[in-house]
Every structure is written in structure tokens, then in C-alpha cells.
Write a protein that holds these residues in place. Structure first.
Motif, PDB file in Angstrom:
ATOM      1  N   PHE A  11       0.803  -1.340   0.099  1.00  0.00           N
ATOM      2  CA  PHE A  11      -0.096  -0.126  -0.227  1.00  0.00           C
ATOM      3  C   PHE A  11       0.872   1.225  -0.070  1.00  0.00           C
ATOM      4  O   PHE A  11       1.796   1.284   0.398  1.00  0.00           O
ATOM      5  N   HIS A  12       0.128   2.219  -0.630  1.00  0.00           N
ATOM      6  CA  HIS A  12       0.987   3.514  -0.385  1.00  0.00           C
ATOM      7  C   HIS A  12      -0.060   4.371   0.618  1.00  0.00           C
ATOM      8  O   HIS A  12      -0.896   4.162   0.665  1.00  0.00           O
ATOM      9  N   THR A  13       0.735   5.373   1.053  1.00  0.00           N
ATOM     10  CA  THR A  13       0.010   6.387   2.180  1.00  0.00           C
ATOM     11  C   THR A  13      -0.534   7.581   1.299  1.00  0.00           C
ATOM     12  O   THR A  13       0.403   8.152   0.637  1.00  0.00           O
ATOM     13  N   LEU A  14      -1.830   7.689   1.256  1.00  0.00           N
ATOM     14  CA  LEU A  14      -2.248   8.919   0.533  1.00  0.00           C
ATOM     15  C   LEU A  14      -3.095   9.815   1.391  1.00  0.00           C
ATOM     16  O   LEU A  14      -3.166   9.581   2.744  1.00  0.00           O
ATOM     17  N   ASN A  15      -3.353  11.087   0.798  1.00  0.00           N
ATOM     18  CA  ASN A  15      -3.857  12.164   1.554  1.00  0.00           C
ATOM     19  C   ASN A  15      -5.583  11.925   1.126  1.00  0.00           C
ATOM     20  O   ASN A  15      -5.788  11.951  -0.061  1.00  0.00           O
ATOM     21  N   ARG A  16      -6.205  11.530   2.453  1.00  0.00           N
ATOM     22  CA  ARG A  16      -7.562  11.200   1.997  1.00  0.00           C
ATOM     23  C   ARG A  16      -8.327  12.333   1.442  1.00  0.00           C
ATOM     24  O   ARG A  16      -9.152  12.021   0.282  1.00  0.00           O
ATOM     25  N   LYS A  17      -8.012  13.631   1.570  1.00  0.00           N
ATOM     26  CA  LYS A  17      -8.780  14.698   0.932  1.00  0.00           C
ATOM     27  C   LYS A  17      -8.496  14.618  -0.535  1.00  0.00           C
ATOM     28  O   LYS A  17      -9.440  15.034  -1.269  1.00  0.00           O
ATOM     29  N   THR A  18      -6.992  14.695  -1.006  1.00  0.00           N
ATOM     30  CA  THR A  18      -6.726  14.833  -2.229  1.00  0.00           C
ATOM     31  C   THR A  18      -6.527  13.631  -3.201  1.00  0.00           C
ATOM     32  O   THR A  18      -6.652  13.478  -4.405  1.00  0.00           O
ATOM     33  N   GLY A  19      -6.593  12.421  -2.473  1.00  0.00           N
ATOM     34  CA  GLY A  19      -5.917  11.110  -3.129  1.00  0.00           C
ATOM     35  C   GLY A  19      -4.481  11.091  -3.674  1.00  0.00           C
ATOM     36  O   GLY A  19      -4.309  10.220  -4.272  1.00  0.00           O
ATOM     37  N   HIS A  20      -3.741  12.283  -3.347  1.00  0.00           N
ATOM     38  CA  HIS A  20      -2.213  12.173  -3.820  1.00  0.00           C
ATOM     39  C   HIS A  20      -1.706  11.228  -2.740  1.00  0.00           C
ATOM     40  O   HIS A  20      -1.610  11.207  -1.393  1.00  0.00           O
TER      41      HIS A  20
END
Length: 261
Positions: free
Chosen positions: A34-43
Motif C-alpha cells: 500500500f501507499h499512504t495517501l492524502n484522504r482529501k486529495t487522493g495524492h
């Protein structure tokens, strides 16, 4: 698919030398990652080294190893200084001692690698070393620089090749006496032991890689597949451990030997 060679050098035993190549004997490329993402932007979120005092990012060229000698006081060591510690073992596996295969406990084994001759020129020397270890039921002990650190290694003949195991360092393996000293040496009743042996026999079968499958991996793939199709993955109830009733070991063994429903 065979992995690419990640190390090349020489296998040496006294005056006998042959070129060899080494590959990792295991792979985790099929594991779900898994990659860790910014929940708000998906980045994706980036990990960066920052100076603990200034809070500013540190360029890769400015990163250096440091050995602590006091509070916030370090001895800095450059990569070339660390590499120079064991130059001879960087490209040569020099077997200086052998040990009976049965004398090396599994707890010392760390990471396995496959070692093969590198080109036809080394076939004969490689096979002589391999077959001699098979005949004497011994393993070779040596040292080699791997993963930027000199490691003690064990060489074990296997089929037409050699398995090279990195070994844990002496200060990494804890003495079992510190943990087993207070364990009571209770002697089980003969009838109880006989039932336990029968239970073990009923569940004994030949080794197979199927015995070490990862069910969590399969569940994760099912969840990912469902979300890709826009479905909400089914949630399984979390199993609750039951204390149950206290029963005698003899009763528990007898029930364990009953046919499974």
C-alpha cells in the motif's frame, strides 16, 4: 521467474577459486503493498528526512552515518570509510572453516540466497566444493559483504547449487536459558503422552508450500477487487475468543481425536 543476479564474485577454498553469482532465494514481490495517501486529495504522501533542529529537508548528498558518543554529539562516518572495513570479503567468499550440518541450530539462520557458478569456467571447481560438502555432511562458514555490511554466512549444498544463508550475529541471538530456566520439567502421564503422540501422528503429512499460505493476503485481494468494481466488501465478524469451560487435558485429548464434523 528466476530473479536477477544481485551479487557476483568468487568462491574460494584454499587455492581453489571459481567465479560465482548470487540471487535471493525468496521474494516478496507478490505481496499486497500500500501507499499512504492524502484522504482529501487522493495524492500520495512523501516521506522526507528533515533536520531535527531546523526542520528543513536534508538533501540525499548531505545524509551521513553518525555514531553517538554523547548527547547530540556524533562521530560522522562516510560511505567509503565503512566500505573499507572489509574490502577482501566484498567480492570473495573465502571458506576457512567447516562445521557439521547438524551442529548449526536453525535460530542462527537469517536470509537464504542461491549461489551458482558464473560461467562454465567455474563449473568443475564449484562442483568439487559442493559434492565434498555433501559427502562429509558439512557446511562452510565464511564472510561476505552484503547489504552494505559484512555478514557471517553459511554455505549448504543443495541439488546442483549451494544455498548461502546469512547468519545472525552472536549478540543478536539471546540465550534460551534466560527464558526457559523457570519452566517446570513436569513429566506427563504415559497414557496422556500416548494420546498426544496419536494426535500428532493423525495430523502429520509431508511438507508442502501450501502449509504456509497467507489467508490475509487472499482477503486483502478480495477486498481490493470488490472496491475496484464499486462494490462494498463484505465485513466479517471479528471472532471473539471464548474461555470455555475448564476441562482436563485427558478429556481435551480424547475429544481432539474424535472425527471432525
Amino acid at each position: 521467474m528466476a530473479q536477477r543476479t544481485f551479487w557476483k564474485g568468487y568462491l574460494k577454498l584454499s587455492l581453489v577459486t571459481c567465479p560465482v553469482a548470487m540471487m535471493p532465494a525468496h521474494s516478496e514481490s507478490e505481496k499486497v503493498r500500500f501507499h499512504t495517501l492524502n484522504r482529501k486529495t487522493g495524492h500520495r504522501i512523501q516521506s522526507r528526512f528533515v533536520d531535527a533542529v531546523t526542520g528543513k529537508p536534508v538533501a540525499e548528498d548531505d545524509e551521513v552515518k553518525g555514531y553517538p558518543k554523547g548527547d547530540d554529539d556524533y562521530v560522522m562516518l562516510e560511505d567509503d570509510e565503512l566500505d573499507a572495513v572489509a574490502l577482501e570479503s566484498t567480492r570473495t567468499i573465502d571458506i576457512e572453516v567447516f562445521a557439521p550440518r547438524s551442529s548449526v541450530g536453525w535460530i542462527w539462520y537469517d536470509t537464504p540466497h542461491y549461489l551458482v557458478p558464473d560461467g562454465k569456467i567455474g563449473d568443475e571447481a564449484f562442483s568439487v566444493i559442493r559434492e565434498a560438502m555433501k559427502a562429509t555432511k558439512t557446511v562452510g562458514i565464511s564472510r561476505v559483504v552484503l547489504y552494505r555490511r559484512e555478514r557471517a554466512v553459511l554455505l549448504e549444498p543443495r541439488d546442483k547449487g549451494i544455498v548461502l544463508w546469512t547468519l545472525r550475529y552472536g549478540d543478536e541471538v539471546r540465550d534460551e536459558k534466560e527464558y526457559f530456566a523457570d519452566v517446570k520439567t513436569a513429566k506427563p502421564e504415559p497414557d496422556m503422552r500416548a494420546l498426544m503422540e496419536k494426535l500428532i501422528t493423525s495430523r502429520t503429512r509431508d511438507w508442502s508450500p501450501d502449509l504456509v499460505q497467507d489467508p490475509v493476503q487472499d482477503e486483502l485481494l478480495s477486498i481490493i477487487k470488490a472496491k475496484q468494481k464499486g462494490r462494498r466488501p463484505a465485513r466479517k465478524a471479528t471472532p471473539v475468543a471464548s474461555e470455555g469451560n475448564v476441562v482436563s487435558i485427558m478429556d481435551a485429548l480424547k475429544r481432539s481425536l474424535e472425527p471432525r464434523k
